[in-house]
Design a protein around this motif. Sequence first.
Motif, PDB file in Angstrom:
ATOM      1  N   VAL A 119      -9.378  -8.469  12.556  1.00 35.37           N
ATOM      2  CA  VAL A 119      -8.585  -7.498  13.308  1.00 35.37           C
ATOM      3  C   VAL A 119      -8.016  -8.034  14.625  1.00 35.37           C
ATOM      4  CG1 VAL A 119      -8.474  -5.175  14.293  1.00 35.37           C
ATOM      5  CG2 VAL A 119      -9.887  -5.569  12.280  1.00 35.37           C
ATOM      6  N   ALA A 147     -12.757  -7.730   2.354  1.00 35.32           N
ATOM      7  CA  ALA A 147     -11.959  -6.555   1.965  1.00 35.32           C
ATOM      8  C   ALA A 147     -12.172  -5.391   2.931  1.00 35.32           C
ATOM      9  CB  ALA A 147     -12.294  -6.130   0.546  1.00 35.32           C
ATOM     10  N   SER A 177     -10.552   1.273   0.783  1.00 37.28           N
ATOM     11  CA  SER A 177     -10.493  -0.199   0.786  1.00 37.28           C
ATOM     12  C   SER A 177     -11.364  -0.760  -0.328  1.00 37.28           C
ATOM     13  CB  SER A 177     -10.973  -0.765   2.126  1.00 37.28           C
ATOM     14  OG  SER A 177     -10.032  -0.514   3.140  1.00 37.28           O
ATOM     15  N   GLY A 199      -8.990   1.546  11.026  1.00 39.37           N
ATOM     16  CA  GLY A 199      -9.078   1.654   9.568  1.00 39.37           C
ATOM     17  C   GLY A 199      -9.508   3.014   9.039  1.00 39.37           C
ATOM     18  N   THR A 207      -7.192   4.689   6.407  1.00 40.17           N
ATOM     19  CA  THR A 207      -6.779   3.892   5.243  1.00 40.17           C
ATOM     20  C   THR A 207      -6.584   4.747   3.992  1.00 40.17           C
ATOM     21  OG1 THR A 207      -8.025   2.012   6.106  1.00 40.17           O
ATOM     22  CG2 THR A 207      -7.397   1.911   3.774  1.00 40.17           C
ATOM     23  N   SER A 216     -12.973  -5.795   6.150  1.00 39.92           N
ATOM     24  CA  SER A 216     -12.959  -6.291   7.529  1.00 39.92           C
ATOM     25  C   SER A 216     -11.985  -5.524   8.425  1.00 39.92           C
ATOM     26  CB  SER A 216     -12.633  -7.785   7.552  1.00 39.92           C
ATOM     27  OG  SER A 216     -11.342  -8.014   7.038  1.00 39.92           O
ATOM     28  N   GLY A 217     -11.118  -4.713   7.836  1.00 39.54           N
ATOM     29  CA  GLY A 217     -10.223  -3.909   8.658  1.00 39.54           C
ATOM     30  C   GLY A 217     -10.697  -2.474   8.811  1.00 39.54           C
ATOM     31  N   ASN A 218     -11.934  -2.205   8.454  1.00 42.89           N
ATOM     32  CA  ASN A 218     -12.493  -0.854   8.573  1.00 42.89           C
ATOM     33  C   ASN A 218     -13.710  -0.901   9.487  1.00 42.89           C
ATOM     34  OD1 ASN A 218     -11.309  -1.013   5.600  1.00 42.89           O
ATOM     35  ND2 ASN A 218     -11.316   1.130   6.200  1.00 42.89           N
ATOM     36  N   GLU A 261      -9.259  -4.797  -8.256  1.00 45.34           N
ATOM     37  CA  GLU A 261      -8.709  -6.135  -8.362  1.00 45.34           C
ATOM     38  C   GLU A 261      -9.772  -7.119  -8.827  1.00 45.34           C
ATOM     39  OE1 GLU A 261      -7.159  -8.963  -4.927  1.00 45.34           O
ATOM     40  OE2 GLU A 261      -5.979  -7.119  -5.031  1.00 45.34           O
ATOM     41  N   LEU A 298       2.156   4.185   9.486  1.00 45.59           N
ATOM     42  CA  LEU A 298       3.173   4.116   8.442  1.00 45.59           C
ATOM     43  C   LEU A 298       4.125   5.294   8.596  1.00 45.59           C
ATOM     44  CD1 LEU A 298       3.818   2.354   5.885  1.00 45.59           C
ATOM     45  CD2 LEU A 298       2.963   4.310   4.569  1.00 45.59           C
ATOM     46  N   ARG A 302      -2.435  -0.453  -2.706  1.00 45.85           N
ATOM     47  CA  ARG A 302      -2.829  -1.373  -1.643  1.00 45.85           C
ATOM     48  C   ARG A 302      -3.307  -0.621  -0.415  1.00 45.85           C
ATOM     49  NH1 ARG A 302      -1.415  -6.455  -3.421  1.00 45.85           N
ATOM     50  NH2 ARG A 302      -2.489  -6.974  -1.525  1.00 45.85           N
ATOM     51  N   PRO A 303      -4.456  -1.027   0.130  1.00 50.44           N
ATOM     52  CA  PRO A 303      -4.952  -0.359   1.341  1.00 50.44           C
ATOM     53  C   PRO A 303      -3.918  -0.438   2.469  1.00 50.44           C
ATOM     54  CG  PRO A 303      -6.623  -1.822   0.435  1.00 50.44           C
ATOM     55  CD  PRO A 303      -5.363  -2.076  -0.343  1.00 50.44           C
ATOM     56  N   THR A 304      -3.636   0.703   3.061  1.00 48.60           N
ATOM     57  CA  THR A 304      -2.565   0.809   4.054  1.00 48.60           C
ATOM     58  C   THR A 304      -3.023   1.745   5.167  1.00 48.60           C
ATOM     59  OG1 THR A 304      -0.951   0.569   2.256  1.00 48.60           O
ATOM     60  CG2 THR A 304      -0.121   1.461   4.323  1.00 48.60           C
ATOM     61  N   LEU A 305      -2.647   1.420   6.396  1.00 46.01           N
ATOM     62  CA  LEU A 305      -3.016   2.288   7.518  1.00 46.01           C
ATOM     63  C   LEU A 305      -1.984   3.414   7.632  1.00 46.01           C
ATOM     64  CD1 LEU A 305      -4.018  -0.438  10.139  1.00 46.01           C
ATOM     65  CD2 LEU A 305      -5.500   0.863   8.587  1.00 46.01           C
ATOM     66  N   PRO A 348      -6.969  -6.697   6.553  1.00 45.18           N
ATOM     67  CA  PRO A 348      -6.265  -6.635   5.273  1.00 45.18           C
ATOM     68  C   PRO A 348      -5.197  -5.543   5.204  1.00 45.18           C
ATOM     69  CG  PRO A 348      -8.657  -6.533   4.938  1.00 45.18           C
ATOM     70  CD  PRO A 348      -8.430  -6.604   6.402  1.00 45.18           C
ATOM     71  N   GLN A 349      -5.475  -4.349   5.718  1.00 45.37           N
ATOM     72  CA  GLN A 349      -4.481  -3.273   5.588  1.00 45.37           C
ATOM     73  C   GLN A 349      -3.214  -3.636   6.340  1.00 45.37           C
ATOM     74  OE1 GLN A 349      -7.632  -2.958   6.804  1.00 45.37           O
ATOM     75  NE2 GLN A 349      -8.413  -0.883   6.564  1.00 45.37           N
TER      76      GLN A 349
END
Lengths: 335, 161
Positions: free
Chosen positions: A232, B132, B113, B50, B53, B134-136, B120, B66, B59-62, A105-106
């Motif tokens: 991922v 939600a 996250s 993640g 994050t 799954s990226g951590n 939301e 960035l 919004r969750p962002t890495l 998601p990120q």
Amino acid sequence: MLRLPRYEYHRPRRLDDALQLLDRHGDEARVVAGGTDLIPNMKHRLFEPGHLVALSAVEELQGIRWDDGVLDVGAAVTLDALSRNPEVRRHASALADAARHVAGPQIRNRATLGGNVCLDTRCTYYNQTEFWRTALGFCLKKDGDTCHVTRVGRKCVAAHSADTPPVLMVLDAEVELRSSKGSRAVPVREWFVADGIHNTRLEAGEILTRIRIPIHPATRCSYRKLRQRQAVDFPLLTVAVGADFASDGRVSEIRGVVTGLGSRPRWLTGWDDLVDGSLDDDVVDALAQRAGAQCRPLENMIVDPEWRRAMVPVEVGRALRTLRSAGPAGASLEA
Amino acid sequence: MSPGSRIVRFRVNGDPVEVGVPEHHTLVEALRYALGLTGTKQGCDKGDCGACTVLVDGRPTLSCILPVHEAEDRDVITVEGLARGVEPHPLQDEFDRHGAAQCGFCTPGILCSAAALLDESPAPTREEIREALSGNLCRCTGYTKIFVAVEAAAARLRSAP
Ligand SMILES: Cc1cc2nc3c(=O)[nH]c(=O)nc-3n(C[C@H](O)[C@H](O)[C@H](O)COP(=O)(O)OP(=O)(O)OC[C@H]3O[C@@H](n4cnc5c(N)ncnc54)[C@H](O)[C@@H]3O)c2cc1C
Ligand code: SF4
Ligand code: FES
Ligand code: FES
């Protein structure tokens, strides 16, 4: 800690300014959209541009428009926005599906469709830190003179690993490109090249601006992805198939694309003579076998190529069966 | 300002900040090394895990991939900004109660996250929580206690928002 190489960062608001920056800095410049591919690659010292031209503030590259049978998507639209957009879900749900299966998601909050279509190819021996790559004396694709996958070959065979292009190809989408000299459009089916150096037909000074997807009510499309974890991971194999369904249920124009294997997506051939209006189990099995016979995974990924090879007909078969049960209009919802 | 550096302005946990950072730094580097906000973890540092994050405009962002310039004029929330004054965020409280943090390295990212998810969707299903988060990655807990803690925090927020 992985440090980035030094660069100057430009964040223009207008496309013309972005194009000017590319012209001014030439080879020294690189476009960055979401940066989710380029930034890790720069940390690995695969690219060391002196100037980054960011697209995130360029208004002209935003927006999803539904315009008289064509979905028109800005190159800088994020995969998250794409996968949630109601028009995309209604008219091209396989594309929403493919976008939703990219990374986690990120990353989808930053990653763009344009970046996905321009994604660099990937390989076990390439997507590594500079320190790691030094140990093997580098490889053909970057800094070295041998390929550790083919050993003898003089051509890089790193895998095209983007999720959305197979769906875009099946739906016959085209990309629009702009440079300071003008604009042109290229069908996604002709966008990818595998000459061992280039992966796409993108030329110096060009920016991919929009992706246009024609929608035909009779067309259905479905998408499947094979990966180790359900989040991922990059695809080990991605399949998209499509066909036109007449109102009496007869099937024509069956087509399919497999990627994640070689340096560009593979357009499956030899399918036409197998389909005579129906897509029953025997036909699906025959199509899947013929797809499997055309695909030869290499050791460019950490997993056993024999397994990936065996999975080609399995995933193609699954994609085709999904197609059969997909709704009447547009694409299937769940791959 | 030394050459190759730049001043970047954004908001962190509600406060406007102005930091002088090397031009090629990422947001996590600015947070940890220029602002001293070490709650955000630098794990793989290349987009895989993640741990870094944070929330950028919710919004969750890495933050490890960035470029810091992309935070310009934006609202950044880190784990330090989740608490409400001296009261921990219900997620933090429930993570504690349920033993959802072991070594704790993944926790700041997971909290961010999860906080975005609860903003939301106040009553997420287990499947939505899994998606939600799954990226951590978490190497310790096996995730179950994390999911249970998020559900408990959601229930608490619904009864007393
Ligand atoms: C952990 C992880 C997992 C991932 N998993 C997946 C996955 O499962 N599937 C998948 O497909 N991808 C995956 N990715 C790769 C990447 O996140 C996506 O492909 C994403 O869509 C790339 O878009 P971007 O905007 O971030 O591209 P960027 O990184 O900004 O750019 C990528 C390349 O395209 C060029 N480029 C970008 N936009 C344009 C444009 N408009 N015009 C001209 N050139 C342009 C850049 O110069 C660069 O060379 C993953 C990445 C990570 C870090
Ligand atoms: S396929 Fe060969 S040349 Fe290409 S990245 Fe892999 S090892 Fe390098
Ligand atoms: S530290 Fe950013 S994803 Fe691992
Ligand atoms: S608690 Fe140790 S990694 Fe999650």
